[in-house]
Design an enzyme around this catalytic site. Structure first.
Site, PDB file in Angstrom:
ATOM      1  N   ASP A 240       4.608  11.782  17.259  1.00 39.99           N
ATOM      2  CA  ASP A 240       4.833  11.974  15.818  1.00 39.99           C
ATOM      3  C   ASP A 240       3.526  12.327  15.115  1.00 39.99           C
ATOM      4  O   ASP A 240       3.177  11.745  14.090  1.00 39.99           O
ATOM      5  CB  ASP A 240       5.458  10.720  15.206  1.00 39.99           C
ATOM      6  CG  ASP A 240       6.180  11.027  13.892  1.00 39.99           C
ATOM      7  OD1 ASP A 240       6.359  10.079  13.097  1.00 39.99           O
ATOM      8  OD2 ASP A 240       6.552  12.184  13.659  1.00 39.99           O
TER       9      ASP A 240
ATOM     10  N   LYS B 182       2.140  -2.977   9.075  1.00 44.56           N
ATOM     11  CA  LYS B 182       3.312  -2.110   8.944  1.00 44.56           C
ATOM     12  C   LYS B 182       4.527  -2.959   9.249  1.00 44.56           C
ATOM     13  O   LYS B 182       4.732  -3.391  10.391  1.00 44.56           O
ATOM     14  CB  LYS B 182       3.221  -0.917   9.893  1.00 44.56           C
ATOM     15  CG  LYS B 182       4.516  -0.106   9.957  1.00 44.56           C
ATOM     16  CD  LYS B 182       4.316   1.293  10.491  1.00 44.56           C
ATOM     17  CE  LYS B 182       3.708   2.196   9.446  1.00 44.56           C
ATOM     18  NZ  LYS B 182       3.763   3.616   9.828  1.00 44.56           N
TER      19      LYS B 182
ATOM     20  N   LEU C 268       0.813  -1.214   0.000  1.00 39.88           N
ATOM     21  CA  LEU C 268       0.000   0.000   0.000  1.00 39.88           C
ATOM     22  C   LEU C 268       0.845   1.262   0.000  1.00 39.88           C
ATOM     23  O   LEU C 268       0.408   2.305  -0.478  1.00 39.88           O
ATOM     24  CB  LEU C 268      -0.929   0.017   1.217  1.00 39.88           C
ATOM     25  CG  LEU C 268      -1.918  -1.142   1.331  1.00 39.88           C
ATOM     26  CD1 LEU C 268      -2.753  -1.010   2.596  1.00 39.88           C
ATOM     27  CD2 LEU C 268      -2.823  -1.188   0.104  1.00 39.88           C
ATOM     28  N   GLY C 269       2.034   1.210   0.567  1.00 36.67           N
ATOM     29  CA  GLY C 269       2.876   2.404   0.609  1.00 36.67           C
ATOM     30  C   GLY C 269       4.178   2.119   1.314  1.00 36.67           C
ATOM     31  O   GLY C 269       4.365   1.091   1.964  1.00 36.67           O
TER      32      GLY C 269
ATOM     33  N   VAL D  93       3.957  -0.516   4.278  1.00 41.80           N
ATOM     34  CA  VAL D  93       2.601  -0.828   4.723  1.00 41.80           C
ATOM     35  C   VAL D  93       1.959  -1.739   3.682  1.00 41.80           C
ATOM     36  O   VAL D  93       1.916  -1.402   2.490  1.00 41.80           O
ATOM     37  CB  VAL D  93       1.765   0.446   4.916  1.00 41.80           C
ATOM     38  CG1 VAL D  93       0.351   0.079   5.384  1.00 41.80           C
ATOM     39  CG2 VAL D  93       2.426   1.379   5.920  1.00 41.80           C
TER      40      VAL D  93
ATOM     41  N   GLY E   1       7.592   4.190   3.509  1.00 37.38           N
ATOM     42  CA  GLY E   1       7.990   5.383   4.243  1.00 37.38           C
ATOM     43  C   GLY E   1       9.329   5.159   4.897  1.00 37.38           C
ATOM     44  O   GLY E   1       9.987   4.127   4.706  1.00 37.38           O
ATOM     45  N   ALA E   2       9.741   6.155   5.701  1.00 37.47           N
ATOM     46  CA  ALA E   2      11.044   6.078   6.352  1.00 37.47           C
ATOM     47  C   ALA E   2      11.104   4.943   7.356  1.00 37.47           C
ATOM     48  O   ALA E   2      12.171   4.386   7.615  1.00 37.47           O
ATOM     49  CB  ALA E   2      11.351   7.413   7.038  1.00 37.47           C
TER      50      ALA E   2
ATOM     51  N   GLY F 208       9.279   2.019   7.153  1.00 38.09           N
ATOM     52  CA  GLY F 208       9.133   0.701   6.548  1.00 38.09           C
ATOM     53  C   GLY F 208       8.064   0.696   5.490  1.00 38.09           C
ATOM     54  O   GLY F 208       7.807   1.706   4.820  1.00 38.09           O
TER      55      GLY F 208
END
Length: 673
Positions: A136, A42, A19-20, A27, A22-23, A25
């Site tokens: 965050d 995740k 799905l995506g 998803v 990022g920094a 890891g």
């Protein structure tokens, strides 16, 4: 081309499609093989999963994260640790995140922004009440369950404590890390993060939703952005003054000025329709200069930030795990056993306790047995009766000779004879807590039965309470402790700052005023045959507990009922007759000294109780205010303070649980000064 087959994640889940990224890891959309339900997985980057610090701390907080239940929180369902992969299974939310909405639309109307941020604040308020910080908050971690924002329940806050775990594991090696655009000034100044810091990040989020950018973004490095957080005023947005006032309070440099998450959400929702229904703004440009606010007036040490690659976006979380060198727990060919409180953290299984050496029972017959065949049955029964009578008489004589003529009471079935008992009571603590410890030592089974009773005075009190259950002497490992009823967790030194061995965090419920609650433990302990050894051990346990609570390194919120020495009543400087509602702040004074970093009660008129106040005073019901100002103040409902007229000498008194305290004298000036 055939579709890619699912990839397994542990034995229960399979990863379907990405799905995506990022920094932190990747998803994935995942399926639970047992239930068929789809989840979001995740999968953290391999360097995080290989870091034992991160894995251990996440396992510790797993119960907290899985226990967070709120309509605006993405629920954590499971944790999978498999080789160099750490997977966190969460609710699957298909509507994308707020970052994607901003990319598409640029900004939001005031009403939509308040819906989003109000829901985020509701989620934070629930987490804060459970002792969990987010650390965050940013658009990437705010998910949308659907395209419309009319329902606040469509807003879901995710990634609780995940960035925190990575940051705390690497901060020693790499300096301040996180998302610079959302980090509060107190983190740059003092390295401190609190619930008020989460509110600050929510304020940055609100500013970004309204203006299309974060307030301190612009040219420069992450260090430059951090300096702006500390010293610069956020550039004014062309919004209604009433909305800007709330936003300015959320972004105040002093965390003590910010309202709680719940109070901020309520204030935003109370804004009138005329404020919220104005047209949305165009994306605001970056200012060429920033007005200096003066910050908090405190200087900080230089901020060391890693050199970032050219392609790295400072507006995105960039947490780089680096192994922290530590001494091995055991040398080659050695095994070091861990006792329950020797383990580095509560979440680590500690089963290495050395078992007591087995002592074979020695049986001595009470009478000789005649091997000659018995021919007279009546003589057999007579002999048995005589032997039994002799045994009973001998047992009584032995007990009388040992206890000076007094027969020992009958012992409970299956129990060894109790040889020694001792009772020790602490002086009542300022909070009204009295601790009484009673022990009974059985030398036959080498076990000690410890009962700890906690009693209250004027106020209801709530745990956890610290209790040290030491070994017989400093050369031995911590004894095995079997807490009766409900197991009590070990004290987590990295969280509380108390590194004393053999310490436990007793999870006491709320104990009503003038009541008591007790907990009992059976301890494997060999104190020998000296009756004085039991009293000596009990005094040592009480002394170690008191010494640990008084240490200078104890974290502010650790064991507040046992550590609170006094309460300070603060009022703002420069009170005038224009100050309609006087903000009264209650601050803790610990056994180690006063503490201005946190509050027991920020504003007595808001009706918001902190977790600390709940523990030491039973919440707002345990607080009442009075004044000695000659009628210059009015106090309604014992907490809301209104200024009526000027006076030269005014004091505010407060009953806070077991404490009866008073503010320093202050002046209420007239309009003319």
């Amino acid at each position: 081309m055939s579709p890619t087959p699912p990839r397994p994640l542990g034995s229960r889940y399979e990863l379907l499609d990405l799905l995506g990224t990022g920094a932190m890891g990747e998803v994935w959309r995942a399926r639970d093989r047992e239930t068929g339900q789809e989840r979001a997985a995740k999968v953290l980057r391999s360097e995080f999963a290989r870091d034992t610090e991160i894995v251990t701390r996440f396992i510790q907080e797993r119960s907290i994260l899985m226990g967070l239940r709120h309509p605006n929180i993405v629920r954590v369902h499971d944790l999978v640790v498999e080789g160099d992969r750490l997977g966190i299974l969460m609710d699957l939310v298909d509507g994308g995140d707020v970052r994607g909405r901003l990319r598409a639309d640029g900004t939001m109307t005031g009403r939509d922004a308040v819906v989003v941020v109000g829901a985020v604040l509701d989620a934070l308020a629930e987490a804060h009440s459970q002792g969990c910080l987010h650390r965050d908050v940013k658009p990437d971690n705010v998910l949308l369950d659907g395209a419309l924002l009319a329902d606040p329940g469509a807003v879901k806050l995710s990634d609780f404590s995940i960035a925190k775990l990575a940051q705390e594991s690497t901060v020693m090696a790499t300096g301040l890390l996180g998302t610079p655009g959302y980090m509060p000034p107190e983190l740059f100044l003092h390295g401190q993060f609190s619930a008020a810091s989460d509110v600050y990040a929510a304020g940055i989020l609100l500013y970004e939703l309204l203006g299309g950018r974060t307030p301190f973004a612009g040219p420069g490095t992450a260090h430059t952005v951090g300096h702006r957080h500390v010293m610069a005023e956020p550039p004014r947005l062309p919004v209604d003054d009433r909305l800007w006032h709330v936003l300015g309070t959320m972004l105040d440099k002093d965390p003590r000025v910010r309202l709680t998450a719940a109070g901020t959400a309520r204030t935003l929702r109370d804004l009138p329709d005329a404020v919220l229904d104005r047209p949305r703004l165009p994306v605001q440009g970056h200012p060429e200069t920033w007005a200096t606010s003066g910050g908090t007036g405190e200087r900080s040490e230089p901020i060391h930030v890693q050199e970032r690659p050219a392609a790295l976006d400072p507006g995105v979380t960039n947490l780089h795990a680096a192994p922290v060198a530590s001494a091995p727990l055991a040398g080659t060919g050695q095994v070091r056993a861990w006792g329950p409180a020797d383990a580095p953290d509560e979440g680590v299984t500690s089963v290495g306790r050395a078992a007591p050496e087995h002592q074979a029972p020695v049986l001595t017959p009470g009478a000789a047995v005649d091997a000659t065949p018995v021919r007279r049955p009546w003589l057999v029964w007579l002999t048995v009766a005589v032997v039994l009578l002799g045994l009973i008489s001998g047992g009584v004589a032995f007990a009388q000779s040992r206890d000076g003529g007094a027969a020992a009471p009958p012992e409970a079935p299956g129990k060894g004879a109790v040889a020694t008992t001792a009772v020790q009571a602490d002086d009542a603590r300022p909070s009204g807590l009295t601790v009484t410890r009673e022990v009974a030592f059985d030398p036959a089974s080498r076990t000690l039965r410890l009962t700890v009773r906690y009693a209250t005075q004027k106020a209801a009190l709530t745990g956890p309470f610290l209790e040290v259950v030491p070994a017989a002497d400093d050369t031995q490992q911590c004894p095995a402790v079997d807490w009766q009823g409900a197991p009590q967790p070990s004290n987590i030194g990295r969280t509380t700052g108390i590194l004393t061995a053999c310490a436990y965090a007793i999870q006491a419920p709320t104990i009503p005023a003038q009541s008591s609650w007790e907990v009992t433990a059976v301890v494997d302990l060999d104190l020998g045959d000296d009756p004085e050894a039991v009293s000596t051990w009990l005094e040592r346990a009480a002394g170690l507990t008191a010494e640990a609570l008084g240490g200078a390194s104890v974290q502010p919120s650790a064991y507040p009922v046992q550590r609170l020495a006094d309460v300070r009543v603060d009022v703002p400087a420069g009170v005038t007759v224009r100050t309609r509602n006087l903000r009264v702040v209650l601050r803790p004074v610990w056994v180690s000294g006063p503490d201005d970093s946190i509050t027991l009660l920020y504003d007595s008129s808001t009706g918001q109780s902190s977790g600390l106040l709940d523990q030491v005073a039973g919440g707002l019901e345990g607080v009442s205010l009075d004044e000695s100002c000659g009628g210059a103040l009015s106090i309604s409902r014992q907490r809301a303070v209104s200024v009526l007229r000027p006076t030269e000498d005014c004091r505010i008194g407060a009953d806070v649980g077991n404490f009866d305290v008073e503010s320093s004298p202050f002046t209420i000036s007239s309009l003319g000064g």
